[in-house]
Design a protein around this motif. Structure first.
Motif, short mmCIF file in Angstrom:
data_model
loop_
_atom_site.label_atom_id
_atom_site.label_comp_id
_atom_site.label_asym_id
_atom_site.label_seq_id
_atom_site.Cartn_x
_atom_site.Cartn_y
_atom_site.Cartn_z
N THR A 59 0.68 -1.12 -0.06
CA THR A 59 0.16 0.09 -0.10
C THR A 59 0.85 1.39 0.04
O THR A 59 0.68 2.22 -0.79
CB THR A 59 -0.99 0.01 1.19
OG1 THR A 59 -1.74 -1.15 1.12
CG2 THR A 59 -1.88 1.31 1.25
N SER A 182 -5.36 -2.71 -0.55
CA SER A 182 -4.09 -1.74 -0.79
C SER A 182 -4.56 -0.77 -1.88
O SER A 182 -4.24 0.29 -1.72
CB SER A 182 -2.98 -2.63 -1.39
OG SER A 182 -3.28 -3.38 -2.62
N SER A 186 -4.78 3.06 -0.42
CA SER A 186 -3.46 3.91 -1.03
C SER A 186 -4.17 5.10 -1.46
O SER A 186 -3.60 6.46 -1.21
CB SER A 186 -3.03 3.08 -2.23
OG SER A 186 -3.66 3.05 -3.31
#
Length: 432
Positions: A59, A182, A186
């Motif tokens: 991430t 992720s 992110s």
């Protein structure tokens, strides 16, 4: 370091180091690692998974694949919210003015809709003049001055995620919890908020079809948030049927207005108040959930949240009169009733099929760049547990298209009936 060796390591069940993960993400973003190798890597992750440290490092590497947004000039604790996507999910339209009304800065980055789920940016753009392209200075000024702003995501935010997402879509590796978690986290972390509330949907209209899957995804995202110093709460909410009664961009703005007037449907009101309550707790305005929920109900009853929505529209260039007079929102030419073919109770509604139907009517995009019709959508008249008589309307299709036989058939297939009333659906399943 060679990509083929890292694919092999992961395929054999090994754990990748932070340096190895950074090499993969940086190399792929720069075009040094080809799609065919990244496809092989995504498939190994799909089958072998990742441990907590790998997911956090993955991430973080995606976050730093492009620019990040510095919101430090904004005073106070910045809280953002993200939904994993659903049908009729207009919660963001409600919580932005509601949470801002009690003094928590809401710096909201949102996307456009694709497929059967709608995008908050598209919904707001159904309001005449509403601007979602804000400069960084304007965005920060609005949050500092009015406690709220919403803007479309920057093209330079998490470029690795954009490339990887497109690749996963065509290699059948979308349904992987490390890759989903992720991807979501992110974007939220790169957007600069201090705290994040996640609305993890579960049911026929959600990405996660089972509660076990939804809990695993929620837990993974909360752990990513903690590991990257972001206070994160995940709320698992129902998407076994559309949220509220309205689907489609202008339709959903209308329904959000009714919630802020204290007249909205129960399911949508409960979910929005729950998400908003946890945002105000993270923003340190209230100490516990019961107090937060009670106070936010009061803010709606007082008219403060409704006035704040008008203010949001005004400061972003929209016509605030639309909020007082929702009939000024775009209206479709054709309104087609779909009638029940038998008597009984609504047993189930395939929310994903409802979302796809709305897309066929013009409310959504099949692919990025498609134009959408802000006036198109669906009004659900009967929901799970409601009694219905044969010949009675169960929903209304709103469209400017002259021919929509495929949409009518799909909506009929989405409803099922039974002679016995089904149990009441829970709106909120769990908080992590």
């Amino acid at each position: 370091m060679r990509m083929v060796d890292l694919i092999h390591k992961k395929r054999e069940g090994g754990s990748l180091t932070r340096a190895e993960i950074e090499y993969i993400i940086q190399g792929y973003t720069r075009g040094e690692i080809p799609d065919y190798q990244m496809s092989a890597f995504a498939m190994t992750v799909f089958f072998k998974g990742m441990n907590k440290q790998e997911i956090a490092d993955f991430t973080n590497a995606i976050v730093h694949s492009g620019e990040t947004i510095d919101l430090s000039p904004i005073k106070g604790i910045k809280v953002d919210k993200h939904s994993t996507g659903g049908v009729g999910d207009k919660v963001s339209l409600i919580i932005i003015p509601l949470v801002a009304a009690v003094g928590v800065p809401v710096a909201k980055m949102s996307g456009r809709g694709l497929g059967h789920t709608g995008g908050t940016i598209d919904k707001l753009e159904s309001i005449e003049g509403f601007r979602t392209e804000l400069s960084r200075e304007e965005f920060i000024h609005n949050v500092n001055t009015y406690k709220m702003a919403i803007a479309g995501q920057s093209a330079n935010l998490t470029p690795a995620d954009k490339k990887l997402y497109a690749l996963r879509d065509v290699t059948d590796t979308v349904d992987s919890i490390p890759l989903i978690a992720s991807s979501v986290m992110s974007k939220k972390i790169a957007s600069g908020a201090d705290c994040i509330v996640l609305d993890v949907k579960v049911g026929s209209g959600a990405f996660m079809k089972s509660l076990a899957q939804a809990k695993e995804l929620a837990q993974t995202m909360v752990e990513i948030g903690k590991s990257l110093n972001r206070k994160t709460i995940a709320v698992i909410t129902d998407m076994s049927q559309p949220l509220g009664y309205e689907i489609g961009n202008a339709n959903e703005v209308k329904e959000a207005i009714t919630v802020l007037q204290g007249k909205g449907p129960e399911d949508l009101t409960v979910v929005a108040l729950t998400i908003a309550s946890y945002m105000t707790i993270l923003g340190e305005v209230y100490k516990d959930f019961d107090q937060a929920y009670r106070e936010l109900e009061r803010v709606i009853k007082s008219g403060q949240a409704f006035a704040k929505l008008k203010e949001l529209v005004q400061i972003q260039g929209g016509n605030p009169e639309v909020i007082d007079h929702p009939d000024k929102l775009p209206q479709a030419k054709n309104h087609i009733e779909v009638k029940a073919w038998q008597s009984g109770y609504v047993e189930s509604i395939n929310a994903e099929a409802i979302g796809i139907t709305a897309m066929l009517l013009g409310a959504g995009r099949k692919k990025k760049g498609d134009l959408i019709d802000h006036s198109a959508g669906i009004t659900i008249l009967k929901k799970i547990g409601d009694e219905v008589k044969a010949g009675e309307p169960i929903c209304i299709l709103h469209t400017n298209m002259e021919e929509c036989g495929e949409a009518e058939q799909m909506i009929k297939n989405a409803f099922s009936f039974s002679k016995v009333k089904p149990p009441q659906i829970k709106y909120v399943y769990e908080v992590i």
